[in-house]
Design a protein around this motif. Structure first.
Motif, PDB file in Angstrom:
ATOM      1  N   THR A 150       0.818  -1.119  -0.121  1.00 23.72           N
ATOM      2  CA  THR A 150      -0.028  -0.040  -0.093  1.00 23.72           C
ATOM      3  C   THR A 150       0.959   1.481   0.136  1.00 23.72           C
ATOM      4  O   THR A 150       0.534   2.491  -0.666  1.00 23.72           O
ATOM      5  N   TYR A 151       2.042   1.169   0.689  1.00 25.18           N
ATOM      6  CA  TYR A 151       2.843   2.258   0.469  1.00 25.18           C
ATOM      7  C   TYR A 151       3.545   2.533  -0.911  1.00 25.18           C
ATOM      8  O   TYR A 151       3.615   3.597  -1.188  1.00 25.18           O
ATOM      9  N   GLY A 152       3.691   1.563  -1.242  1.00 31.44           N
ATOM     10  CA  GLY A 152       4.430   1.442  -2.559  1.00 31.44           C
ATOM     11  C   GLY A 152       3.367   2.143  -3.773  1.00 31.44           C
ATOM     12  O   GLY A 152       3.676   2.890  -4.486  1.00 31.44           O
ATOM     13  N   ILE A 199      -0.042  -7.282 -15.422  1.00 31.20           N
ATOM     14  CA  ILE A 199       0.588  -6.868 -14.134  1.00 31.20           C
ATOM     15  C   ILE A 199       1.976  -6.663 -14.150  1.00 31.20           C
ATOM     16  O   ILE A 199       2.515  -5.602 -13.729  1.00 31.20           O
ATOM     17  N   TYR A 200       2.728  -7.835 -14.565  1.00 27.50           N
ATOM     18  CA  TYR A 200       4.079  -7.630 -14.636  1.00 27.50           C
ATOM     19  C   TYR A 200       4.475  -6.562 -15.870  1.00 27.50           C
ATOM     20  O   TYR A 200       5.467  -5.496 -15.510  1.00 27.50           O
ATOM     21  N   VAL A 201       4.084  -6.572 -17.008  1.00 23.78           N
ATOM     22  CA  VAL A 201       4.375  -5.627 -18.033  1.00 23.78           C
ATOM     23  C   VAL A 201       3.943  -4.221 -17.813  1.00 23.78           C
ATOM     24  O   VAL A 201       4.866  -3.340 -18.129  1.00 23.78           O
ATOM     25  N   LYS A 202       2.991  -4.030 -17.250  1.00 24.19           N
ATOM     26  CA  LYS A 202       2.395  -2.607 -16.586  1.00 24.19           C
ATOM     27  C   LYS A 202       3.428  -1.989 -15.795  1.00 24.19           C
ATOM     28  O   LYS A 202       3.715  -0.640 -15.929  1.00 24.19           O
ATOM     29  N   TYR A 203       3.856  -2.744 -14.876  1.00 23.07           N
ATOM     30  CA  TYR A 203       4.841  -2.202 -13.920  1.00 23.07           C
ATOM     31  C   TYR A 203       6.282  -2.313 -14.082  1.00 23.07           C
ATOM     32  O   TYR A 203       7.204  -1.489 -13.784  1.00 23.07           O
ATOM     33  N   ILE A 221      -1.386  -1.722  -6.938  1.00 19.03           N
ATOM     34  CA  ILE A 221      -1.503  -3.323  -6.958  1.00 19.03           C
ATOM     35  C   ILE A 221      -2.586  -3.774  -6.020  1.00 19.03           C
ATOM     36  O   ILE A 221      -3.197  -4.655  -5.911  1.00 19.03           O
ATOM     37  N   VAL A 222      -2.976  -2.714  -4.890  1.00 16.19           N
ATOM     38  CA  VAL A 222      -3.840  -3.304  -3.798  1.00 16.19           C
ATOM     39  C   VAL A 222      -5.223  -3.352  -4.690  1.00 16.19           C
ATOM     40  O   VAL A 222      -5.962  -4.466  -4.107  1.00 16.19           O
ATOM     41  N   GLY A 223      -5.482  -2.702  -5.520  1.00 12.73           N
ATOM     42  CA  GLY A 223      -6.871  -2.882  -6.251  1.00 12.73           C
ATOM     43  C   GLY A 223      -6.964  -4.468  -6.788  1.00 12.73           C
ATOM     44  O   GLY A 223      -8.064  -4.981  -6.857  1.00 12.73           O
TER      45      GLY A 223
END
Length: 428
Positions: free
Chosen positions: A153-155, A231-235, A259-261
């Motif tokens: 969540t901090y990230g 998720i991997y390619v997005k970040y 990522i939390v969503g």
């Protein structure tokens, strides 16, 4: 069929072994690495980039397998071949999702790669909370899980605030430096057994938001761009050819959903399965508790961001689910599932009408919920300017960037580019 043996990571190994992990989301993974180190693990987060990672991955992972598997395994094998590590005092770690996604099989693909090179003796740790594999020397305990969730969540907050501050900062580099300051501070707090309870996280969210709001800003014209995808390619800057930095250089402000969503989405899917098909009361109770826990952090993050009008707060998961319900079924949940479609709609609704949809080769579900839903999304939001970009071993960076430049040219022609963004109300 040739069988590949599994080597357990034991308690004795924990004392001496260095655990190598591929990188996905640089801010999030740096915090999680530091959390793991506070529990006595020796972790090295791999930051290697370049074509050699792709070429290394192609030696061990078939081109028709998903691109994230090829890159993450390529990064690990490249590290083992670098000569930097004692191969008899090193272990590898990867997440393992379970379910229909091919990410469930990354572990087995990695073990096959090790076997091919005669490195079967290197332990591979499966990081999962589904009970798929266990190791006596690596345990996902409740205290570790709580700190890991807080780190995620901090990230999310640091990534969001940096992306909305960096394009306007009066002094270049201040936002990136502040991110690093917060990573160091949060790491020290984790080591002191602080900053992970909901009350503490709420307080530090406010402090983080205030620190970014205090950065001197200059009014500049910027094109607002959202980034969605697998998720991997997005970040991962390795996977998307440093997409965020490229967009900054093109005069954009970037919004990448957190990522939390995605974590709430995964837990909510379990509850949806139980509702439709039945399941144990204990599993339902655990999933309900986890969803509540994540949702509380999400609400606190949104509240912290909304205190400052220069920032655009993300919408809550519940609103994204309502948006998705207009165009796609909730049973469409492999990969990022309906959430990817919802993220496109939410970004457009919040003023990020220009969207880059990152599509890794081999991730068929995301081609359906990403590229396959663009026409439907544009029928609801006619001003939407969405470009799907394919990422695979044969795709060239120049071609990808040219397609994005074309999308930005359309954005600049069709809509006046806003200066410092006005706050957008969150619809719940």
């Amino acid at each position: 069929m040739e069988t590949v043996s599994r080597v357990e990571f034991t308690r004795e190994m924990k004392k001496e072994y260095t655990i190598l992990t591929p990188n996905m989301a640089p801010i999030h993974f740096e915090l999680i690495k530091n959390v793991l180190e506070s529990f006595g693990y020796k972790i090295e987060l791999l930051r290697t980039t370049g074509r050699e990672i792709v070429d290394e991955g192609l030696k061990y992972v078939h081109n028709d397998t998903c691109y994230p598997a090829l890159l993450s395994i390529g990064q690990l094998m490249h590290a083992l071949h670098s000569g930097k590590y004692d191969l008899h005092k090193v272990a590898l770690i990867m997440t393992q999702t379970g379910g229909g996604c091919r990410a469930s099989n990354y572990i087995h693909l990695l073990r096959k790669a090790l076997h091919k090179d005669g490195l079967d003796f290197i332990p591979v740790i499966s990081l999962n909370i589904s009970g798929l594999e266990s190791n006596s020397g690596f345990k996902v305990t409740l205290p570790l899980l709580r700190r890991g969730i807080a780190a995620l969540t901090y990230g999310d907050l640091l990534m969001l605030l940096k992306n909305q501050t960096k394009p306007y900062e009066a002094e270049p580099g201040v936002s990136d430096a502040l991110v690093q300051q917060w990573i160091l501070k949060l790491t020290r707090l984790f080591e002191q057994n602080k900053a992970f309870t909901q009350r503490e996280v709420h307080a530090y969210f406010d402090e983080i938001a205030r620190s970014f709001a205090e950065i001197p800003r200059q009014q500049r014209q910027k094109t607002k761009v959202g980034v969605v995808g697998e998720i991997y390619v997005k970040y991962s800057p390795l996977a998307n050819n440093d997409l965020e930095e490229f967009l900054f250089q093109q005069g954009c402000e970037v919004m990448t959903p957190g990522i939390v969503g995605f974590m709430i989405f995964k837990v909510d899917n379990r509850l949806e399965d139980i509702r439709l098909y039945g399941g144990s009361a204990a599993k339902k109770q655990v999933c309900t508790l986890l969803k509540w826990y994540f949702t509380k952090f999400e609400a606190d993050l949104i509240a912290a961001v909304k205190k400052y009008p220069q920032f655009t707060a993300p919408s809550p998961y519940s609103h994204l689910k309502k948006l998705a319900g207009q165009v796609i079924g909730f049973g469409c949940k492999m990969g990022e599932g309906w959430l990817l479609t919802a993220e496109m709609m939410e970004l457009i609704e919040n003023g990020y009408e220009n969207v880059v949809c990152t599509q890794p080769f081999g991730c068929l579900p995301n081609h359906i919920v990403g590229k396959g839903m663009i026409r439907k999304v544009k029928s609801i939001y006619p001003r939407a300017n969405i470009v799907p970009i394919d990422y695979d071993p044969s795709a060239t960076k120049v071609n990808q960037e040219n397609r994005i430049k074309l999308m930005l040219a359309v954005a600049n022609e069709e809509a006046p580019v806003r200066a410092v963004p006005a706050p957008v109300g969150v619809q719940g």
